[in-house]
Scaffold this motif. Structure first.
Motif, PDB file in Angstrom:
ATOM      1  N   UNK A  31     127.816  -9.474 -46.776  1.00 25.15           N
ATOM      2  CA  UNK A  31     129.028 -11.000 -46.809  1.00 25.15           C
ATOM      3  C   UNK A  31     129.902 -10.820 -45.701  1.00 25.15           C
ATOM      4  N   UNK A  32     129.751  -9.852 -45.178  1.00 23.98           N
ATOM      5  CA  UNK A  32     131.421  -9.509 -44.530  1.00 23.98           C
ATOM      6  C   UNK A  32     131.438  -9.874 -43.016  1.00 23.98           C
ATOM      7  N   UNK A  33     129.520  -9.449 -42.866  1.00 21.78           N
ATOM      8  CA  UNK A  33     128.873  -9.645 -41.566  1.00 21.78           C
ATOM      9  C   UNK A  33     128.784 -11.335 -41.336  1.00 21.78           C
ATOM     10  N   UNK A  34     128.051 -11.862 -42.257  1.00 26.01           N
ATOM     11  CA  UNK A  34     127.781 -13.671 -43.048  1.00 26.01           C
ATOM     12  C   UNK A  34     129.333 -14.025 -42.019  1.00 26.01           C
ATOM     13  N   UNK A  35     130.425 -13.660 -42.359  1.00 29.60           N
ATOM     14  CA  UNK A  35     131.574 -14.231 -42.606  1.00 29.60           C
ATOM     15  C   UNK A  35     131.995 -15.251 -41.036  1.00 29.60           C
ATOM     16  N   UNK A  36     130.902 -14.056 -40.126  1.00 31.68           N
ATOM     17  CA  UNK A  36     131.785 -14.416 -38.912  1.00 31.68           C
ATOM     18  C   UNK A  36     130.692 -14.731 -38.029  1.00 31.68           C
ATOM     19  N   UNK A  37     130.139 -14.108 -38.216  1.00 33.36           N
ATOM     20  CA  UNK A  37     127.944 -14.315 -37.359  1.00 33.36           C
ATOM     21  C   UNK A  37     128.070 -15.585 -37.438  1.00 33.36           C
ATOM     22  N   UNK A  38     127.499 -16.406 -36.357  1.00 35.59           N
ATOM     23  CA  UNK A  38     126.843 -17.722 -36.125  1.00 35.59           C
ATOM     24  C   UNK A  38     126.039 -17.888 -35.186  1.00 35.59           C
ATOM     25  N   UNK A  39     124.922 -18.132 -36.202  1.00 34.12           N
ATOM     26  CA  UNK A  39     123.379 -17.754 -35.301  1.00 34.12           C
ATOM     27  C   UNK A  39     123.338 -18.949 -34.404  1.00 34.12           C
ATOM     28  N   UNK A  40     122.433 -18.741 -33.279  1.00 35.43           N
ATOM     29  CA  UNK A  40     122.552 -19.135 -32.256  1.00 35.43           C
ATOM     30  C   UNK A  40     123.366 -19.300 -31.179  1.00 35.43           C
TER      31      UNK A  40
ATOM     32  N   UNK B 200     126.060 -16.082 -31.913  1.00 34.32           N
ATOM     33  CA  UNK B 200     127.004 -14.991 -31.061  1.00 34.32           C
ATOM     34  C   UNK B 200     125.264 -14.056 -30.764  1.00 34.32           C
ATOM     35  N   UNK B 201     125.812 -13.381 -29.779  1.00 29.78           N
ATOM     36  CA  UNK B 201     123.974 -12.079 -29.582  1.00 29.78           C
ATOM     37  C   UNK B 201     125.271 -11.102 -29.580  1.00 29.78           C
TER      38      UNK B 201
END
Length: 425
Positions: free
Chosen positions: A35-44, A46-47
């Motif tokens: 949930x920490x990673x998914x809070x900031x990761x932007x699919x399509x 972020x790399x």
């Protein structure tokens, strides 16, 4: 080295597509930390990748909201380096090499972090864009705790806070990595190994205060409510401290803070102070997070020191505990704040211009007698913020005015640029 004006105009501005993330993960912790990673990761957008020691089978099928995963390369050949090897540190140190091999086209920056690191990627890009990515640059921040820096290195960017390598430095580091792993095999952490290798290439850390290791315990509200004058770039160890919003659990608290970041990430946690002379009140704002009322006039030079609501990461017998000055909480009614926390926002409101309205509601009753005019009845504070990007490039903080006290239970504040020769209060 900061980019010269001429060079800044000769290339396209740095954007999120120029940044690649290498995240150190573990299959044993991912269930609690994704949930920490998914809070900031932007699919399509972020790399990058999160790297595990084995295939994360119990987390398959893989969520598209998470960074794509890779399994770290076998590190068994490094076990002969030392009588007491630290395979996890070796594996994590090699993430820079494995990330570089996977993503090296159109890259300006490699950013490393942990699976419980929360990045604020718009602010991160803005910070990195200030620097010349063609130079050898290593950007990050120390631990908040003096003992952690003393044990490891004051010249080290702590890995949980995250840190950035410019492309040419990453390339040189990858070329020399096996030499460095053998040379520094006895060091405790991967971040210390990489820092030592970078130092051997003649590169020192460039400090950016918005990277936060959070080597702290218990209630960090005092720390977050007096953020340095730098964009908030990262937060770490949120599962090792109290929920940052006292009425919520940790996951709810992070999601709530992210609501503020989506409205105006450039202002998030920025410290703004204003005064109401008729009541002798001081309002101390940590934008999008908290607000404090003091029933006396307290100078900014004092309020910029965090209230020590937190404890050090490790037990320390004597000071110094932290790498910054703190204020000890007091039961003096003239020194103890009334605490309010971010509740909600409204965008695109017209009131003589376009503003964001952020509302802060009381955390708990202070339970002390009044110093001057009592603020016990104040339950809600609304802050009007101009809709514009708040640039933090070494210039001044914003100022604010108290528009009005509404009856005895609410107040309205309005942010503005500080006047040319203004001094507070």
């Amino acid at each position: 080295m900061q980019r010269s004006p001429n060079l800044a105009n000769s290339v396209s501005p740095t954007n999120i597509g120029h940044v690649v993330f290498g995240i150190g993960g573990s299959t044993s912790t991912w269930g609690n930390r994704k949930s920490y990673a998914e809070s900031w990761w932007k699919p399509n957008a972020t790399r990058g990748f999160v790297f595990f020691e084995t295939i994360p089978r119990k987390h398959l099928p893989w969520s598209i909201s998470s960074p794509p995963f890779r399994v770290s390369e076998n590190t068994s050949k490094y076990k002969d380096y030392d009588k007491h090897p630290i395979p996890q540190a070796i594996r994590l140190a090699r993430i820079i090499s494995e990330t570089f091999d996977l993503e090296n086209k159109g890259v300006r920056w490699y950013v490393l972090g942990d699976d419980d690191t929360v990045f604020f990627i718009n602010n991160l890009v803005d910070v990195l864009a200030r620097y010349d990515h063609d130079e050898y640059l290593y950007i990050g921040m120390n631990s908040e705790c003096h003992s952690s820096n003393s044990l490891h290195s004051f010249e080290m960017a702590f890995g949980g806070a995250g840190y950035a390598f410019s492309y040419p430095l990453a390339k040189a580091l990858v070329t020399n990595l096996d030499v460095c792993l053998k040379r520094y095999q006895t060091l405790y952490g991967h971040d210390h190994i990489l820092q030592s290798c970078v130092a051997d290439m003649g590169v020192s850390i460039t400090h950016e205060k918005g990277f936060h290791q959070i080597d702290l315990h218990n209630d960090i509200s005092g720390y977050l409510s007096a953020h340095p004058q730098s964009p908030l770039v990262s937060l770490h160890h949120l599962d090792a401290v109290d929920p940052i919003f006292p009425s919520m659990d940790r996951k709810e608290s992070l999601n709530h803070l992210m609501k503020s970041s989506k409205v105006d990430e450039s202002r998030l946690l920025q410290h703004i102070i204003c005064y109401h002379n008729p009541t002798n009140w001081t309002f101390s704002i940590s934008w999008g997070y908290s607000l404090q009322i003091y029933e006396s006039l307290i100078f900014p030079s004092i309020l910029h020191k965090p209230l020590q609501t937190f404890t050090p990461w490790t037990k320390v017998i004597r000071p110094p505990y932290f790498i910054f000055n703190t204020r000890i909480p007091s039961n003096d009614p003239c020194q103890a704040p009334h605490l309010f926390y971010f509740d909600s926002h409204i965008e695109n409101t017209t009131r003589g211009g376009d503003y964001i309205l952020t509302t802060y509601t009381r955390g708990k009753i202070r339970g002390l007698p009044a110093c001057n005019h009592s603020a016990d009845d104040i339950s809600k504070i609304v802050v009007f913020s101009p809709i514009r990007k708040h640039h933090l490039n070494g210039s001044r903080r914003e100022c604010c005015d108290v528009l009005r006290i509404i009856g005895r239970d609410a107040a309205e504040l309005k942010l503005r640029d500080c006047l040319e020769n203004e001094i507070l209060p």
